[in-house]
Structures are given as structure tokens and as C-alpha cells.
Design a protein around this motif. Structure first.
Motif, PDB file in Angstrom:
ATOM      1  N   ARG A   1      -4.458  13.666   0.166  1.00  0.00           N
ATOM      2  CA  ARG A   1      -3.113  13.968  -0.331  1.00  0.00           C
ATOM      3  C   ARG A   1      -2.485  15.139   0.441  1.00  0.00           C
ATOM      4  O   ARG A   1      -1.267  15.163   0.654  1.00  0.00           O
ATOM      5  CB  ARG A   1      -3.166  14.278  -1.829  1.00  0.00           C
ATOM      6  CG  ARG A   1      -3.413  13.030  -2.678  1.00  0.00           C
ATOM      7  CD  ARG A   1      -3.476  13.329  -4.171  1.00  0.00           C
ATOM      8  NE  ARG A   1      -3.453  12.096  -4.925  1.00  0.00           N
ATOM      9  CZ  ARG A   1      -2.349  11.478  -5.342  1.00  0.00           C
ATOM     10  NH1 ARG A   1      -1.166  12.014  -5.076  1.00  0.00           N
ATOM     11  NH2 ARG A   1      -2.400  10.344  -6.010  1.00  0.00           N
TER      12      ARG A   1
ATOM     13  N   GLU B   1     -10.193  13.080  -2.203  1.00  0.00           N
ATOM     14  CA  GLU B   1      -8.807  12.732  -2.523  1.00  0.00           C
ATOM     15  C   GLU B   1      -7.846  13.888  -2.234  1.00  0.00           C
ATOM     16  O   GLU B   1      -6.740  13.678  -1.738  1.00  0.00           O
ATOM     17  CB  GLU B   1      -8.720  12.336  -4.005  1.00  0.00           C
ATOM     18  CG  GLU B   1      -7.346  11.854  -4.448  1.00  0.00           C
ATOM     19  CD  GLU B   1      -6.996  10.471  -3.949  1.00  0.00           C
ATOM     20  OE1 GLU B   1      -5.866  10.021  -4.190  1.00  0.00           O
ATOM     21  OE2 GLU B   1      -7.861   9.823  -3.316  1.00  0.00           O
TER      22      GLU B   1
ATOM     23  N   GLU C   1       0.826  -1.203   0.000  1.00  0.00           N
ATOM     24  CA  GLU C   1       0.000   0.000   0.000  1.00  0.00           C
ATOM     25  C   GLU C   1       0.863   1.256   0.000  1.00  0.00           C
ATOM     26  O   GLU C   1       1.893   1.313   0.680  1.00  0.00           O
ATOM     27  CB  GLU C   1      -0.930   0.010   1.213  1.00  0.00           C
ATOM     28  CG  GLU C   1      -2.006  -1.064   1.164  1.00  0.00           C
ATOM     29  CD  GLU C   1      -2.997  -0.940   2.314  1.00  0.00           C
ATOM     30  OE1 GLU C   1      -2.856   0.005   3.117  1.00  0.00           O
ATOM     31  OE2 GLU C   1      -3.896  -1.793   2.414  1.00  0.00           O
ATOM     32  N   ASN C   2       0.427   2.251  -0.750  1.00  0.00           N
ATOM     33  CA  ASN C   2       1.178   3.497  -0.811  1.00  0.00           C
ATOM     34  C   ASN C   2       0.749   4.435   0.327  1.00  0.00           C
ATOM     35  O   ASN C   2      -0.214   4.156   1.045  1.00  0.00           O
ATOM     36  CB  ASN C   2       1.010   4.156  -2.180  1.00  0.00           C
ATOM     37  CG  ASN C   2      -0.436   4.508  -2.489  1.00  0.00           C
ATOM     38  OD1 ASN C   2      -1.146   5.045  -1.643  1.00  0.00           O
ATOM     39  ND2 ASN C   2      -0.878   4.217  -3.713  1.00  0.00           N
TER      40      ASN C   2
ATOM     41  N   GLU D   1      -2.964   5.429   0.451  1.00  0.00           N
ATOM     42  CA  GLU D   1      -3.848   4.353   0.903  1.00  0.00           C
ATOM     43  C   GLU D   1      -3.783   4.177   2.416  1.00  0.00           C
ATOM     44  O   GLU D   1      -4.793   3.899   3.065  1.00  0.00           O
ATOM     45  CB  GLU D   1      -3.483   3.058   0.178  1.00  0.00           C
ATOM     46  CG  GLU D   1      -3.850   3.082  -1.303  1.00  0.00           C
ATOM     47  CD  GLU D   1      -3.242   1.927  -2.088  1.00  0.00           C
ATOM     48  OE1 GLU D   1      -3.864   1.489  -3.068  1.00  0.00           O
ATOM     49  OE2 GLU D   1      -2.131   1.466  -1.714  1.00  0.00           O
TER      50      GLU D   1
ATOM     51  N   ALA E   1       2.252   7.741  -4.494  1.00  0.00           N
ATOM     52  CA  ALA E   1       1.730   6.523  -5.111  1.00  0.00           C
ATOM     53  C   ALA E   1       2.727   5.369  -5.044  1.00  0.00           C
ATOM     54  O   ALA E   1       2.507   4.311  -5.639  1.00  0.00           O
ATOM     55  CB  ALA E   1       1.351   6.796  -6.559  1.00  0.00           C
ATOM     56  N   THR E   2       3.823   5.551  -4.311  1.00  0.00           N
ATOM     57  CA  THR E   2       4.855   4.515  -4.212  1.00  0.00           C
ATOM     58  C   THR E   2       4.502   3.521  -3.111  1.00  0.00           C
ATOM     59  O   THR E   2       4.224   3.926  -1.976  1.00  0.00           O
ATOM     60  CB  THR E   2       6.227   5.158  -3.895  1.00  0.00           C
ATOM     61  OG1 THR E   2       6.532   6.128  -4.901  1.00  0.00           O
ATOM     62  CG2 THR E   2       7.317   4.105  -3.846  1.00  0.00           C
TER      63      THR E   2
END
Length: 651
Positions: free
Chosen positions: A434, A430, A415-416, A419, A448-449
Motif C-alpha cells: 500500500r 500488505e 483488479e485494483n 493487486e 481498492a477500486t
């Protein structure tokens, strides 16, 4: 293997003594290297003068560890070379000590390969001349004090006498890392390479190591993000930045000043260069089409080409760290402990006699060696451990945020960061999710990594953000800096100083402690007490204890009046007088044996003895060996009795 050696030991019977180098000079010339297709070093060069103790610094991922691998020969460079004296011995810490049944002291002693080979050969050698050579060489390398030296290093890194005799298999990986560090320090290589050696040390071990490196007689290169270590233990800084290496004399603070001055000069030079180029280009553009000015315009083109450009100063932007402010601060005290005791097994408290309070504006650092109970205390006040006895009271509506390094394993690998945060705010849009991730200090491209692909520092930022997500009134941080570089540590300092809640900090980073806390609590002797000194006083106590080879640092706090302490100490000394006499007798015996060995060495150093009286020489060699054995036994007994005496005095 604990050492990456620049030499090979010969077979014992053909043993050639290794001559100790002077501190070595290292020259890195035009080195380029890639890892996974990414260029980390681009024709980088630097020369380290003889006797350098250098701190290798740079952002995480810049290529510092890659440079170490090139120096040791574990990785080939695309271009360039590394020049080190041919017979120089290189040493670096292994991944960790093996989990064998060997005792810690034996593992460390084995790291000195020359001594180990000579000791082995001495048991089987029969030729009088060879026996004499072995014994003389053992004297030259101070082999008979090896156990005392190895024991002192292990003690400095947190292993008492009993622990040193236990098998390595009985220790966790983190503690075995300390054994691996002890091994390379004991071997005393001509070039010592240390990559983040404080990551597995507590503050006490870090202070001891800082003093040890400062006094180390040979060349050292150390990768570290510990600002105090880089200020106090090294005499130069090598900066890896933009794939290049730059050498600066002095510690880290001097490096920062010099770099800032150089950046300012470069910025001014660039502005001047840009203005000159703009002026020339303007002339060229204006007159290049005019026949009467064509010659002058062409000369300006050549001048512009010769002038070249001055590169811009590239500043790596460090993402800030932000802790959300508590919505409402409860009245003080937010934590009150009366007669508290806590542990993991009923009837076996780790800490007891706890009588403490934490106010809503407290900034407290917990001092004390690993194993004394700092993390236990942190778990206790955070509610993760229930009191075994006594009373623990928390203020109503108190929110506690808790961060510990071992919690990095709790992140979901696939999971990034977005998430992870979305689970805590499932109804939020969203953009807000963020925004919260950004407050944790993670760049947009990292959101998103997957967690498994984040660096250690990025994982630590994410976990700290999750720990503080609900705006706690009390933030507990247990070793938060292990994976943070110096710039990220500065960001953490700023975040803590901007945060309005109370803070409990456990850290081996002295600079972080001094910059963020105003109270020191000592976790020692099975309890927690206020330490009234400052960090300089605490450092002096630790270093002084290490130099005296004490096995345990006992600091008196809240221990009654000086007169009462003196009286109690006098009574203890009287009861321990017989033990002290044995220690004094052993000291006298060791002095006598040392004089005997010196006299025998002088006789055995005469080549004529072996020609004129070989039988007498053999007897002298045997006598010397017996004296050395007795000396070793006496020293070992002295260490054991001294430890017993010190423990009794400290109890």
C-alpha cells in the motif's frame, strides 16, 4: 453531426440567409445539476461578456463536461437557466468523424450547412432572381474560398494534401477526432465549445490550435488542462470549484494569482469573523443567566445571528507523484547509437542515420509532428524495436521505464491498484504494498477500486508507477498528461525534477516540456537531430508555417553552413523554374477572375437590372457562376502545384 446547432436550416427553396451574430454573451443563472445522484453544480451562476474566450477549469470530475451538456441543451438542469441569443449557432466537436468512404476535405466542407445547402440548390435553381440570391449569398459567406479554408485547417491539424483526399475509414480513431475538430472549426459557430481538444493532438497541432483560438472572431469556451493554451489563447478563466462558478479576467497565471489573493483575504476575514463571534459568544455564555445582564446578553445573541459566518477556504489536496530513485547510475553514455536505422518492415526504415548519445543526467524532449517517428524512436531506445542497421549500445545494468498512453488498456479491469502492485512484490507485507501504491499518487480510498472504475488520471498515475517500479535509470514518457488535470501535471513536474535518472519526454504540453527538460531533439525527415533553439523559437516556426498554409513544417538543423544552404536552394529553384512559372500564371489568373467576379457582383447587386433586363441578368448570373467555377479550379490547381513545389524545395 459535428455541430449542435441553435437554429434549423429551412428547405433549400425557402432558404433564408443566416445573419452572422456578433460574439455572443452567455448568462448562467442559479444552475444545479446531478449525475448519478452526485451534486456537481449547486445554484451556480456566471456571466460571460460578449466576445469572451474563456477557459473552463476545475479538478477532474468537478462537472465541467456536465456544464457543457447543460449549455448545449443535452442535459436539463435541476434549477436555473442558461441564456444564449436565440439565433446563435453553437458548435462542439463530435465523438469522432465517421469511418466512411468520404474524403476528409468533403467531411469538413459538409460541416458548413448553409454553404452545402446553397451549393446543392444552385445546381437545380431556374428562377433568375433566386439564382442571383444564391450567388450573392455565396459571395457573402465567402463560399468559393471554402475548400482553401478547409484545407488550411486540416493542414494545421496535421493532414497533408494527399491525406485530405483519403477516405475517413483509412484513419484511426485518434486521427478522425482531428477531422471532427477541423469540421467544427471550419463551420465557425458563434459559440465554440471545446472539451480537451488537445488530447489527440501533438505539440505542433496544439501550437497551431492555440494560435487559431486566439484569433477566432467569436465566443469560445474551452475545457483544458494545458497551461500554455490557457495563458495564450483565452482572455478569461471560469473556475468550477465547490460546485460554484467564478469568473476571472486574464489567463491561467493571472487566475492563480487572483485566486491566491482572494483565498488569503477570505482566510483573514474568517479569522476576524471567528474572533468577533467568539467574543460575543463569551459575553452571552457569561451573562445570560444574570438578570441584570439578560437584556444585553439577548442583544448579543441577535448580533451574533446577524453577523453570520465566513466559510473556510477549502483546499483540494493533490496526491504527489514519486518516482523511485535509481540505486546506481551507470557511467555515461547510457545509450549510444551509431548509424542506427529502425522500422517495422525490413527494408523500410521509419528512422535512419541515427547518431546520438544519451547521458545519465539528460532531460530530452522529442519534437516533431505525429507520424514522424517519435514513438518509434522511444520504442527503439527502450529495446521494444530492434535496429534494422547500425549499432545501438546500452550501458550494462541499464534499467528503462517506459510509459505510453495506449498501455492504459493493459491494466486488468477487475483488479485494483493494490493487486496490480502486489504482483511485483508478492512476498511483501500488505503495508509495504500500500505504501508503494501511495507513492504513485493514489489516495487510500482508491486503492481498492477496480481499474475499470478509476478515472483516466488515476489510471495514468498507476501505470506511470508500474513503469517506474524497478527504479529505472532512464524513464521514457510518451504523452503522460492526457488525463491529468493541471494540479496533477504540476505534481508530475515536481516528480520529474526530483528524479535523478535520465528522462525522454514526448508531450504536447509545452509547459511540461519547458519545466522539466534541457535538451530538444527534432524527429523529422526520417531522422532525429538536435534542435538548438528553445520552445519559443519552435512555436514561432510552427505558427508561422501554419499562417502560410504550408503543408509540412521543414526545419533546417545541422544542415551545413548558410552559404551552402543558399547555394543548394538556388539550384533547386532553378530546376523548379517551369513549375514556379505555372504557379505564377495561376496566381495571375485567379486575380483576374476575382476582379471579374467583383465587377459582376456589382452589376448583379443593382435591383433595376432584374426589372429592366431580366435576360441580361440571367446571362450575368451564368457568367458569374462560370467565373466562380474557373476560380475554384484555378485555386485547387494552385494548391496542388504549390504543394508539389514546396515538397520539392524541402526534399
Amino acid at each position: 453531426m459535428f455541430l449542435v446547432d441553435h437554429f434549423l436550416l429551412c428547405a433549400p427553396l425557402a432558404f433564408a440567409p443566416i445573419i452572422r451574430q456578433n460574439p455572443v454573451m452567455i448568462t448562467i443563472t442559479d444552475v444545479s445539476a446531478r449525475i448519478a445522484g452526485r451534486l456537481l453544480l449547486d445554484h451556480a451562476s456566471v456571466s460571460l461578456p460578449t466576445g469572451t474566450k474563456a477557459g473552463l477549469v476545475g479538478r477532474n470530475g468537478a462537472g465541467k463536461s456536465t456544464l457543457f451538456r447543460i449549455i448545449t441543451g443535452d442535459l436539463g438542469a435541476e434549477t436555473g437557466s442558461v441564456s444564449i441569443p436565440k439565433n446563435a449557432r453553437m458548435g462542439q466537436v463530435a465523438q469522432e468523424a465517421p469511418a466512411t468512404e468520404e474524403s476528409l476535405i468533403d467531411i469538413v466542407l459538409a460541416a458548413d450547412k448553409e454553404r452545402a445547402a446553397l451549393m446543392l440548390e444552385s445546381e437545380t435553381a431556374t428562377d433568375p432572381g433566386r439564382i442571383a440570391d444564391i450567388q450573392m449569398r455565396l459571395v457573402d459567406i465567402d463560399a468559393h474560398s471554402a475548400e482553401a479554408r478547409a484545407s488550411s485547417i486540416l493542414a494545421g491539424l496535421g493532414f497533408d494534401q494527399d491525406a485530405q483526399l483519403r477516405p475517413a475509414s483509412s484513419f484511426s480513431g485518434g486521427w478522425r477526432m482531428r477531422v471532427a475538430l477541423a469540421s467544427v472549426l471550419f463551420a465557425e459557430p458563434d459559440l465554440l465549445l471545446l472539451d480537451e481538444p488537445t488530447n489527440y493532438l501533438d505539440l505542433e497541432g496544439t501550437l497551431w490550435l492555440e494560435d487559431y483560438i486566439r484569433r477566432y472572431p467569436y465566443t469560445v469556451i474551452i475545457i483544458s488542462h494545458d497551461r500554455d493554451l490557457l495563458n495564450n489563447a483565452v482572455n478569461s478563466i471560469v473556475h468550477l470549484d465547490q460546485k460554484k462558478l467564478t469568473f476571472y479576467r486574464g489567463g491561467y497565471d493571472q487566475f492563480e494569482r487572483q485566486k491566491a489573493e482572494a483565498d488569503e483575504l477570505q482566510t483573514k476575514a474568517k479569522a476576524k469573523n471567528d474572533a468577533a463571534r467568539k467574543h460575543l459568544q463569551s459575553f452571552i455564555d457569561r451573562f445570560k443567566a444574570k438578570a441584570s445582564k439578560a437584556k444585553q446578553a439577548q442583544s448579543r445573541v441577535k448580533a451574533l445571528e446577524r453577523m453570520g459566518t465566513v466559510s473556510s477556504v477549502i483546499e483540494d489536496h493533490v496526491q504527489p507523484i514519486t518516482f523511485p530513485e535509481p540505486e546506481k547510475q551507470p557511467a555515461s553514455p547510457i545509450v549510444a547509437i551509431n548509424g542506427g536505422a529502425v522500422g517495422y518492415e525490413p527494408g523500410k526504415p521509419i528512422l535512419k542515420g541515427l547518431n546520438l548519445r544519451i547521458d545519465n543526467d539528460d532531460r530530452i524532449a522529442l519534437l516533431g509532428s505525429n507520424g514522424n517517428g517519435k514513438s518509434t524512436f522511444a520504442k527503439f531506445i527502450s529495446g521494444r524495436l530492434a535496429p534494422e542497421s547500425g549499432d545501438l549500445r546500452l550501458a550494462p545494468s541499464l534499467k528503462i521505464g517506459f510509459f505510453a498512453q495506449h498501455q492504459l488498456d493493459d491494466l486488468v479491469p477487475e483488479e485494483n491498484p493494490v493487486e496490480h502492485v502486489r504482483k511485483l512484490m508478492p512476498q511483501a507485507p500488505e503495508a509495504k504494498v500500500r505504501a508503494r501504491v501511495a507513492q504513485m499518487g493514489l489516495a487510500t480510498e482508491k486503492m481498492a477500486t477496480p481499474a475499470k472504475d478509476l478515472s483516466g488520471g488515476e489510471k495514468a498515475r498507476l501505470l506511470m508507477g508500474l513503469a517506474a517500479f524497478h527504479a529505472p535509470n532512464l524513464l521514457i514518457l510518451d504523452e503522460p498528461t492526457n488525463h491529468l488535470d493541471i494540479d496533477s501535471r504540476r505534481a508530475l513536474i515536481e516528480a520529474l525534477n526530483d528524479y535523478d535518472g535520465a528522462v525522454i519526454l514526448i508531450s504536447h504540453d509545452r509547459h511540461l516540456i519547458e519545466a522539466t527538460v534541457d535538451r530538444l531533439w527534432l524527429v523529422n525527415n526520417g531522422t532525429v537531430t538536435t534542435f538548438e533553439g528553445d520552445m519559443d523559437e519552435y512555436r514561432d516556426l510552427i505558427v508561422s508555417a501554419g499562417k502560410k498554409k504550408e503543408e509540412k513544417v521543414e526545419i533546417v538543423v545541422d544542415g551545413g553552413t548558410k552559404a551552402e544552404q543558399r547555394k543548394a536552394n538556388a539550384e533547386k529553384r532553378a530546376s523548379l523554374a517551369p513549375l514556379k512559372k505555372k504557379i505564377n500564371d495561376l496566381e495571375a489568373l485567379t486575380a483576374k477572375l476575382e476582379k471579374l467576379i467583383q465587377a459582376l457582383d456589382k452589376e448583379l447587386g443593382d435591383p433595376a437590372l432584374y426589372e429592366k433586363a431580366p435576360a441580361k441578368a440571367a446571362l450575368k448570373v451564368k457568367e458569374r457562376g462560370e467565373a466562380a467555377s474557373k476560380l475554384a479550379d484555378a485555386e485547387e490547381q494552385w494548391l496542388l502545384l504549390s504543394s508539389e513545389y514546396e515538397e520539392a524545395m524541402a526534399s
